[in-house]
Design a protein around this motif. Structure first.
Motif, PDB file in Angstrom:
ATOM      1  N   LEU A 159       0.822  -1.296  -0.035  1.00 48.77           N
ATOM      2  CA  LEU A 159       0.099  -0.073  -0.047  1.00 48.77           C
ATOM      3  C   LEU A 159       0.835   1.393   0.198  1.00 48.77           C
ATOM      4  N   THR A 160       1.956   1.230   0.576  1.00 50.02           N
ATOM      5  CA  THR A 160       2.796   2.443   0.748  1.00 50.02           C
ATOM      6  C   THR A 160       3.577   2.697  -0.545  1.00 50.02           C
ATOM      7  N   PHE A 161       4.170   1.651  -1.126  1.00 45.72           N
ATOM      8  CA  PHE A 161       5.146   1.740  -2.239  1.00 45.72           C
ATOM      9  C   PHE A 161       4.541   1.461  -3.546  1.00 45.72           C
ATOM     10  N   ASP A 162       3.426   0.616  -3.809  1.00 41.41           N
ATOM     11  CA  ASP A 162       2.974   0.112  -4.862  1.00 41.41           C
ATOM     12  C   ASP A 162       1.360  -0.147  -4.737  1.00 41.41           C
ATOM     13  N   ARG A 172      -5.699  -6.812  -0.943  1.00 39.96           N
ATOM     14  CA  ARG A 172      -6.755  -6.339  -0.409  1.00 39.96           C
ATOM     15  C   ARG A 172      -6.306  -4.616   0.210  1.00 39.96           C
ATOM     16  N   PRO A 173      -5.966  -3.483  -0.575  1.00 42.49           N
ATOM     17  CA  PRO A 173      -5.586  -2.278  -0.117  1.00 42.49           C
ATOM     18  C   PRO A 173      -6.629  -1.694   0.905  1.00 42.49           C
ATOM     19  N   ARG A 174      -7.686  -1.802   0.612  1.00 39.44           N
ATOM     20  CA  ARG A 174      -8.847  -1.175   1.604  1.00 39.44           C
ATOM     21  C   ARG A 174      -8.722  -2.063   3.031  1.00 39.44           C
ATOM     22  N   PRO A 290      10.728  -1.626   0.898  1.00 41.34           N
ATOM     23  CA  PRO A 290       9.950  -2.629   0.469  1.00 41.34           C
ATOM     24  C   PRO A 290      10.295  -4.215   1.013  1.00 41.34           C
ATOM     25  N   SER A 291      11.544  -4.387   1.434  1.00 36.93           N
ATOM     26  CA  SER A 291      11.934  -5.570   1.836  1.00 36.93           C
ATOM     27  C   SER A 291      11.078  -5.981   3.419  1.00 36.93           C
TER      28      SER A 291
END
Length: 291
Positions: A159-162, A172-174, A290-291
């Motif tokens: 959600l933060t990076f892509d 499920r980003p929501r 992202p790691s």
């Protein structure tokens, strides 16, 4: 070395230290994502959005923690609902809720006989008044926060990076956004009665922001932020004891001072001849969050 450890031989200072360490851990887990996602305004708005719940709980002789939790949850739900409107920016919705909740809280508190005292306690807290049951609540909140952070880690990263990749991977980003708001709500409500709503923002933002300038992975940022928060708590209480300053404010000011020291060090590190290659291991050369 008696001056260094003598203050912590006093029971209420010892409890303040333990409470501050627990708050540092909670704020590190939530604050890392607040910094990486640029959610500082939301964090500030939510910390003030608790005022109506705290005021109502105070007037009804109820639990301040429960009142703060319900109010912050309502704030989070409101932000989520308004952010779905295509005609309103996220910041506009947050700003409207911020002002509305704060105004409602002040109206409620104005009916109290001890308006000034209640509002001052809400804004600045009283870290030296931490009780054993407060420590139990903070310990439980830290466990829950760690569980949310672990369960939602992959979703938070995507959600933060892509965000588009998050949908592609079925993360499920929501739901991830809802969990992140829940984590932030928990961190703020669990911590406000220790250092106050204005000052919890310092521990929520300053330590992660200081570590982000050096670290290359999310877990490293969280661990470093927890350590800096712990150092801020210890140093702040020590300075407060010897100089007679407000303990909560001194802790927050120490956290902010450590950020500026970190920023100064990062600036000196990045000052190299133009065109020169970045030194090996330079965390600013190739961030690996992202790691």
């Amino acid at each position: 070395m008696e001056w260094l450890f003598a203050p912590f031989g006093v029971s209420f200072v010892e409890r303040a230290l333990v409470g501050g360490l627990l708050v540092s851990g909670i704020c590190a887990l939530a604050g890392t994502w607040v910094v990486l996602r640029g959610m500082a305004f939301l964090g500030d708005a939510m910390s003030h959005g608790m005022l109506p719940g705290v005021a109502a709980a105070s007037l009804l002789n109820g639990s301040l923690f429960v009142g703060a939790l319900l109010s912050a949850a309502a704030m989070a739900l409101g932000v989520t609902a308004l952010s779905r409107s295509p005609r309103l920016s996220r910041d506009t919705g947050i700003g409207l809720l911020f002002v509305g909740m704060l105004a409602t809280g002040v109206i409620l508190v104005s009916h109290s006989q001890s308006f000034a005292v209640d509002l001052t306690g809400f804004l600045f807290g009283d870290v030296l008044a931490v009780r054993p049951r407060d420590l139990a609540v903070l310990a439980a909140a830290l466990c829950v926060a760690a569980g949310i952070a672990a369960a939602g880690h992959r979703g938070f990263v995507a959600l933060t990076f892509d965000p588009r990749k998050a949908r592609t991977l079925g993360l499920r980003p929501r739901l991830a956004n809802a969990l992140l708001l829940a984590l932030l709500t928990l961190a703020i409500t669990a911590s406000f009665h220790v250092v106050g709503t204005l000052l919890v923002f310092g521990l929520l933002i300053a330590p992660p922001a200081a570590v982000v300038l050096w670290a290359r992975g999310v877990p490293t940022v969280m661990a470093g932020a927890a350590l800096l928060g712990a150092l801020s708590t210890f140093t702040g209480l020590l300075v407060s004891w010897h100089l007679g300053t407000a303990a909560g404010a001194t802790i927050a000011a120490t956290a902010v001072a450590l950020f500026f020291l970190s920023a100064l060090g990062a600036g000196l590190r990045d000052r190299r001849p133009r065109g020169a290659p970045a030194p090996a291991g330079d965390p600013r050369k190739e961030p690996e969050y992202p790691s």
